[in-house]
Write a protein that holds these residues in place. Structure first.
Motif, mmCIF file in Angstrom:
data_model
loop_
_atom_site.group_PDB
_atom_site.id
_atom_site.type_symbol
_atom_site.label_atom_id
_atom_site.label_comp_id
_atom_site.label_asym_id
_atom_site.label_seq_id
_atom_site.Cartn_x
_atom_site.Cartn_y
_atom_site.Cartn_z
ATOM 1 N N ASN A 127 0.898 -1.445 0.020
ATOM 2 C CA ASN A 127 0.046 -0.004 0.006
ATOM 3 C C ASN A 127 0.891 1.222 0.059
ATOM 4 N N GLY A 128 1.750 1.140 -1.011
ATOM 5 C CA GLY A 128 2.712 2.496 -1.009
ATOM 6 C C GLY A 128 3.496 2.728 0.164
ATOM 7 N N GLY A 129 3.793 1.641 0.897
ATOM 8 C CA GLY A 129 4.715 1.816 2.343
ATOM 9 C C GLY A 129 3.812 1.763 3.375
ATOM 10 N N LYS A 130 2.465 1.855 3.494
ATOM 11 C CA LYS A 130 1.698 2.100 4.559
ATOM 12 C C LYS A 130 1.639 0.691 5.145
ATOM 13 N N ALA A 131 1.494 -0.366 4.613
ATOM 14 C CA ALA A 131 1.383 -1.657 5.342
ATOM 15 C C ALA A 131 2.717 -2.200 5.874
ATOM 16 N N THR A 132 2.511 -3.105 6.880
ATOM 17 C CA THR A 132 3.591 -3.854 7.366
ATOM 18 C C THR A 132 4.024 -4.961 6.714
ATOM 19 N N CYS A 133 4.950 -5.392 6.429
ATOM 20 C CA CYS A 133 5.215 -6.548 5.803
ATOM 21 C C CYS A 133 4.498 -7.816 7.016
ATOM 22 N N ILE A 134 4.261 -8.902 6.416
ATOM 23 C CA ILE A 134 3.604 -10.005 7.200
ATOM 24 C C ILE A 134 4.801 -10.620 7.920
ATOM 25 N N PHE A 135 5.907 -10.901 6.979
ATOM 26 C CA PHE A 135 7.087 -11.619 7.525
ATOM 27 C C PHE A 135 7.573 -11.060 8.881
ATOM 28 N N ARG A 136 7.683 -9.433 8.745
ATOM 29 C CA ARG A 136 7.997 -8.770 10.039
ATOM 30 C C ARG A 136 7.113 -9.035 11.234
ATOM 31 N N LEU A 153 19.596 -10.048 -2.413
ATOM 32 C CA LEU A 153 19.645 -9.889 -0.913
ATOM 33 C C LEU A 153 19.625 -8.388 -0.950
ATOM 34 N N GLN A 154 20.085 -7.326 -1.414
ATOM 35 C CA GLN A 154 20.115 -6.176 -1.198
ATOM 36 C C GLN A 154 18.630 -5.396 -1.314
ATOM 37 N N VAL A 155 18.130 -6.077 -2.241
ATOM 38 C CA VAL A 155 16.545 -5.483 -2.648
ATOM 39 C C VAL A 155 15.632 -6.047 -1.336
ATOM 40 N N LEU A 156 15.827 -7.147 -1.065
ATOM 41 C CA LEU A 156 14.974 -7.770 0.312
ATOM 42 C C LEU A 156 15.391 -6.930 1.494
ATOM 43 N N ILE A 157 16.727 -6.681 1.488
ATOM 44 C CA ILE A 157 17.062 -5.839 2.921
ATOM 45 C C ILE A 157 16.350 -4.606 2.814
ATOM 46 N N ALA A 158 16.660 -3.863 1.628
ATOM 47 C CA ALA A 158 16.062 -2.407 1.362
ATOM 48 C C ALA A 158 14.548 -2.421 1.688
ATOM 49 N N ILE A 159 13.784 -3.405 0.763
ATOM 50 C CA ILE A 159 12.379 -3.213 1.024
ATOM 51 C C ILE A 159 11.862 -3.286 2.510
ATOM 52 N N GLN A 160 12.508 -4.397 3.241
ATOM 53 C CA GLN A 160 12.056 -4.702 4.704
ATOM 54 C C GLN A 160 12.572 -3.535 5.430
ATOM 55 N N GLY A 161 13.792 -2.909 5.240
ATOM 56 C CA GLY A 161 14.293 -1.968 5.908
ATOM 57 C C GLY A 161 13.252 -0.578 5.917
ATOM 58 N N SER A 162 12.843 -0.353 4.296
ATOM 59 C CA SER A 162 12.303 0.781 4.252
ATOM 60 C C SER A 162 10.940 0.788 4.811
ATOM 61 N N LEU A 163 10.399 -0.386 5.034
ATOM 62 C CA LEU A 163 9.144 -0.550 5.544
ATOM 63 C C LEU A 163 9.328 -0.241 6.985
ATOM 64 N N ILE A 164 10.080 -0.621 7.643
ATOM 65 C CA ILE A 164 10.410 -0.206 9.137
ATOM 66 C C ILE A 164 10.487 1.343 9.223
ATOM 67 N N VAL A 165 11.652 1.777 8.407
ATOM 68 C CA VAL A 165 11.836 3.203 8.408
ATOM 69 C C VAL A 165 10.619 4.048 8.184
ATOM 70 N N THR A 166 9.656 3.571 7.167
ATOM 71 C CA THR A 166 8.690 4.316 6.668
ATOM 72 C C THR A 166 7.949 4.529 7.804
ATOM 73 N N LYS A 167 7.599 3.408 8.404
ATOM 74 C CA LYS A 167 6.557 3.142 9.659
ATOM 75 C C LYS A 167 7.269 4.396 10.655
ATOM 76 N N GLY A 168 8.510 4.037 11.125
ATOM 77 C CA GLY A 168 9.049 4.820 12.371
ATOM 78 C C GLY A 168 8.864 6.413 11.993
ATOM 79 N N LEU A 169 9.479 6.789 10.758
ATOM 80 C CA LEU A 169 9.314 8.382 10.446
ATOM 81 C C LEU A 169 8.016 8.960 9.926
ATOM 82 N N GLY A 170 7.208 7.694 9.731
ATOM 83 C CA GLY A 170 5.767 8.450 9.177
ATOM 84 C C GLY A 170 5.892 9.029 7.837
ATOM 85 N N ASP A 171 6.754 8.559 6.967
ATOM 86 C CA ASP A 171 7.195 9.204 6.062
ATOM 87 C C ASP A 171 6.955 8.037 4.898
#
Length: 187
Positions: free
Chosen positions: A97-106, A151-169
């Motif tokens: 959802n454009g970064g608004k949804a949390t990954c189910i794996f996380r 591997l970098q893609v997987l890390i980047a996507i997962q990390g960006s979801l966390i940072v997006t949520k944390g910063l609200g951005d």
């Protein structure tokens, strides 16, 4: 036989929202019931093994969606590799959802959830790696480079979801997807 009042997709959508926001441990039966529009008894009727079966159904539902939309796009040999990558990233935007949804794996990777779903999570992550590796190879990367980039893609996507949520951005998520595309196509 009485017709079902609530469609299965609506139930899975409600369960997904709760598990994404609360995780496995934090999701209460009351919240799961409210999110699906089913009484607890009806929820147990559909999922006799309780919360674990509900989470398993969510994982299977999302896994199928990702296979049909993300992986199918990345692996479609009838489409040129650049377009495959773009289509896959577009499906990822939708999935999260454009970064608004949390990954189910996380959401399910905390202690109790990971103990129950560790193999599904590992398998899912390996499928992500494999699909991005294949599109990398199609884009003329060596197998080793393609594996590293995946591997970098997987890390980047997962990390960006966390940072997006944390910063609200949500621009963090969007910028990450744009960087992934750039890194595949311009390096």
């Amino acid at each position: 036989m009485r017709p079902q009042k609530i469609l299965d997709i609506e139930i899975l959508t409600g369960l997904t929202e709760v598990f994404r926001s609360k995780g496995y441990e934090g999701a209460s039966l009351k919240e799961l019931s409210e999110a699906t529009g089913l009484k607890k008894a009806s929820l147990y009727h559909r999922f006799p093994n309780g919360k674990q079966e509900m989470a398993d159904a969510v994982l299977n539902h999302l896994s199928n969606w990702v296979k049909d939309n993300v992986f199918q796009s990345l692996l479609d040999n009838n489409v040129e590799p650049k377009m495959r990558l773009k289509n896959g990233l577009l499906a990822i935007r939708t999935l999260y959802n454009g970064g608004k949804a949390t990954c189910i794996f996380r959401a399910l990777s905390m202690k109790a959830g990971f103990d129950l779903f560790d193999q599904q999570i590992k398998n899912g992550m390996n499928e992500w790696l494999s699909s991005f590796k294949e599109v990398g190879i199609a884009l003329k990367l060596s197998p080793k480079e393609a594996q590293q980039k995946a591997l970098q893609v997987l890390i980047a996507i997962q990390g960006s979801l966390i940072v997006t949520k944390g910063l609200g951005d949500i621009s963090v998520f969007e910028n990450t997807l744009q960087n992934i595309e750039y890194n595949y196509l311009h390096e």
